[in-house]
Design a protein around this motif. Structure first.
Motif, PDB file in Angstrom:
ATOM      1  N   LEU A 154       0.824  -1.210   0.000  1.00  0.00           N
ATOM      2  CA  LEU A 154       0.000   0.000   0.000  1.00  0.00           C
ATOM      3  C   LEU A 154       0.858   1.261   0.000  1.00  0.00           C
ATOM      4  CD1 LEU A 154      -2.895  -1.015   2.428  1.00  0.00           C
ATOM      5  CD2 LEU A 154      -3.020  -0.740  -0.059  1.00  0.00           C
ATOM      6  N   LEU A 155       1.940   1.233   0.771  1.00  0.00           N
ATOM      7  CA  LEU A 155       2.838   2.391   0.811  1.00  0.00           C
ATOM      8  C   LEU A 155       3.458   2.658  -0.554  1.00  0.00           C
ATOM      9  CD1 LEU A 155       4.714   1.938   4.224  1.00  0.00           C
ATOM     10  CD2 LEU A 155       3.136   3.796   3.613  1.00  0.00           C
ATOM     11  N   THR A 156       3.959   1.627  -1.214  1.00  0.00           N
ATOM     12  CA  THR A 156       4.611   1.811  -2.511  1.00  0.00           C
ATOM     13  C   THR A 156       3.593   2.128  -3.604  1.00  0.00           C
ATOM     14  OG1 THR A 156       4.626  -0.614  -2.786  1.00  0.00           O
ATOM     15  CG2 THR A 156       6.649   0.432  -1.999  1.00  0.00           C
ATOM     16  N   TRP A 157       2.394   1.553  -3.489  1.00  0.00           N
ATOM     17  CA  TRP A 157       1.333   1.905  -4.453  1.00  0.00           C
ATOM     18  C   TRP A 157       0.986   3.382  -4.320  1.00  0.00           C
ATOM     19  CZ3 TRP A 157      -3.608   3.499  -2.747  1.00  0.00           C
ATOM     20  CH2 TRP A 157      -4.507   3.791  -3.777  1.00  0.00           C
ATOM     21  N   TRP A 158       0.857   3.865  -3.078  1.00  0.00           N
ATOM     22  CA  TRP A 158       0.487   5.262  -2.854  1.00  0.00           C
ATOM     23  C   TRP A 158       1.533   6.209  -3.435  1.00  0.00           C
ATOM     24  CZ3 TRP A 158      -3.593   7.991  -1.938  1.00  0.00           C
ATOM     25  CH2 TRP A 158      -3.479   9.301  -1.491  1.00  0.00           C
ATOM     26  N   ARG A 159       2.794   5.807  -3.350  1.00  0.00           N
ATOM     27  CA  ARG A 159       3.878   6.643  -3.868  1.00  0.00           C
ATOM     28  C   ARG A 159       4.115   6.433  -5.361  1.00  0.00           C
ATOM     29  NH1 ARG A 159       5.107  10.923  -1.480  1.00  0.00           N
ATOM     30  NH2 ARG A 159       7.205  10.839  -2.372  1.00  0.00           N
ATOM     31  N   GLY A 160       3.372   5.465  -5.975  1.00  0.00           N
ATOM     32  CA  GLY A 160       3.529   5.204  -7.401  1.00  0.00           C
ATOM     33  C   GLY A 160       4.832   4.512  -7.741  1.00  0.00           C
ATOM     34  N   ILE A 161       5.384   3.749  -6.783  1.00  0.00           N
ATOM     35  CA  ILE A 161       6.674   3.079  -6.980  1.00  0.00           C
ATOM     36  C   ILE A 161       6.429   1.603  -7.297  1.00  0.00           C
ATOM     37  CG2 ILE A 161       8.877   2.449  -5.918  1.00  0.00           C
ATOM     38  CD1 ILE A 161       8.472   4.871  -4.048  1.00  0.00           C
ATOM     39  N   PRO A 162       6.899   1.107  -8.448  1.00  0.00           N
ATOM     40  CA  PRO A 162       6.693  -0.298  -8.796  1.00  0.00           C
ATOM     41  C   PRO A 162       7.641  -1.230  -8.050  1.00  0.00           C
ATOM     42  CG  PRO A 162       7.852   0.812 -10.558  1.00  0.00           C
ATOM     43  CD  PRO A 162       7.540   1.865  -9.539  1.00  0.00           C
ATOM     44  N   SER A 163       7.346  -1.474  -6.785  1.00  0.00           N
ATOM     45  CA  SER A 163       8.147  -2.397  -5.977  1.00  0.00           C
ATOM     46  C   SER A 163       7.645  -3.822  -6.198  1.00  0.00           C
ATOM     47  CB  SER A 163       8.065  -2.029  -4.500  1.00  0.00           C
ATOM     48  OG  SER A 163       6.747  -2.215  -4.033  1.00  0.00           O
ATOM     49  N   SER A 164       8.272  -4.764  -5.533  1.00  0.00           N
ATOM     50  CA  SER A 164       7.944  -6.171  -5.739  1.00  0.00           C
ATOM     51  C   SER A 164       6.994  -6.701  -4.674  1.00  0.00           C
ATOM     52  CB  SER A 164       9.228  -7.011  -5.738  1.00  0.00           C
ATOM     53  OG  SER A 164       8.912  -8.383  -5.679  1.00  0.00           O
ATOM     54  N   SER A 165       5.786  -7.069  -5.064  1.00  0.00           N
ATOM     55  CA  SER A 165       4.843  -7.719  -4.145  1.00  0.00           C
ATOM     56  C   SER A 165       5.377  -9.087  -3.734  1.00  0.00           C
ATOM     57  CB  SER A 165       3.479  -7.879  -4.814  1.00  0.00           C
ATOM     58  OG  SER A 165       2.937  -6.630  -5.168  1.00  0.00           O
ATOM     59  N   SER A 166       6.044  -9.751  -4.678  1.00  0.00           N
ATOM     60  CA  SER A 166       6.574 -11.092  -4.409  1.00  0.00           C
ATOM     61  C   SER A 166       7.624 -11.064  -3.311  1.00  0.00           C
ATOM     62  CB  SER A 166       7.195 -11.676  -5.687  1.00  0.00           C
ATOM     63  OG  SER A 166       6.264 -11.668  -6.730  1.00  0.00           O
TER      64      SER A 166
END
Length: 330
Positions: free
Chosen positions: A94-106
């Motif tokens: 949720l934090l990375t989605w909010w910041r628009g950063i394509p981090s790894s869910s995996s």
């Protein structure tokens, strides 16, 4: 209904919430390039990605088995541990989605599980086999994601595109990119949804007190559906970063990036390696951009993406540890 059964039901629901968030967090992996090149409208791309994510999620369980058998020891596996790992991964997503950063869910899920395992039983609770396999995928998949598109682009230009007019290249690869986008969505579902299948199977195994030999069909169907629904919602913040923020894409660029990334992800799924689809498609886009010259890639944006990859592992390990320690207080 016993307290343990209620806890299991709650954790399964939490896992499906994670899978749903994973779906909209990673929608960009499947559709950002085809939307950026205007080969598909956003609505068409999301619908196709949602359907093919579900189809891909039904194709195997090798990655799921790595997650539920080869990350933490069954001696420390518990419903509390699974819940702590899921809460940690959801927070980071949720934090990375909010910041628009394509981090790894995996990697968020796997290393949240590692952190929770460390809090539950120390280093002896961690199984090196699965962690090493994940780390190998972390290192090799982005490297391949960068190199393969460069090689494929030069081959396509040399063998085909240089003999065509620019308008013809755009038209032909615009049509081909629909197929590559479909392949990318299919491969994304095949690898990413399996992590949630694995965590759900781990929860059921902890509840039953014995490891399951296979992933139950109802878990496969539930995880596939949640992933597809999340993808249908769409993560527009990350789509903008990946599709428009890294490099200016043409249909031929999108085709090469998607075909390269999807092939790498399919290979990893067959080997049971939980890779980051975000890492692979991001580096594939960078690789395509690099064929246009160093200045064609917006390296500042690319640097933000890479920074997010680097901090995901220690941050999620720490978050998983903290969530597990907090749960142990109650």
């Amino acid at each position: 209904m016993t307290t343990a059964l209620l806890a299991l039901i709650g954790i399964i629901a939490l896992a499906l919430v994670f899978d749903f968030i994973n779906g909209f967090h990673d929608t960009a992996n499947a559709i950002a390039t085809s939307v950026a090149t205007k080969v598909l409208t956003p609505a068409q791309a999301i619908l196709m990605a949602a359907v093919l994510n579900v189809v891909g999620a039904l194709t195997g369980t090798a990655v799921a088995k790595t997650v539920y058998k080869d990350i933490v020891s069954p001696d420390v596996a518990s419903l509390t541990l699974v819940a702590a790992a899921l809460v940690s991964a959801i927070i980071w997503n949720l934090l990375t989605w909010w910041r628009g950063i394509p981090s790894s869910s995996s990697h968020a899920l796997v290393f949240s599980l590692v952190g929770a395992g460390l809090a539950a039983g120390g280093w002896q609770a961690i199984i090196p086999k699965g962690v090493n396999k994940t780390l190998a995928g972390l290192v090799t998949s982005p490297v391949l994601g960068f190199i393969i598109p460069i090689v494929l682009m030069f081959l396509i230009v040399w063998l085909v595109a240089r003999r065509m007019r620019p308008r013809t290249v755009t038209r032909v690869f615009g049509r081909l990119q629909i197929l590559s986008a479909a392949f990318m969505a299919y491969s994304h579902g095949g690898n990413d949804a399996q992590k949630t299948m694995g965590i759900m199977t781990l929860a059921v195994s902890a509840y039953l007190g014995t490891q399951l030999g296979t992933v139950p069909l109802w878990i496969i169907l539930a995880a596939a559906s949640a992933m597809g629904l999340g993808t249908a919602i769409g993560g527009w913040r990350i789509i903008k970063t990946m599709g428009f923020g890294v490099v200016e894409l043409r249909p031929i660029d999108g085709f090469v990036a998607e075909m390269s990334a999807a092939a790498i992800i399919e290979g990893a799924s067959a080997l049971g390696i939980p890779v980051s689809t975000t890492h692979v498609i991001s580096t594939s886009i960078m690789g395509v951009g690099a064929t246009k010259g160093f200045k064609a890639v917006r390296w500042q944006v690319a640097g933000r993406i890479v920074a997010a990859w680097i901090i995901t592992l220690p941050t999620c390990t720490a978050l998983g540890w903290l969530c597990m320690k907090a749960a142990q207080l109650f």
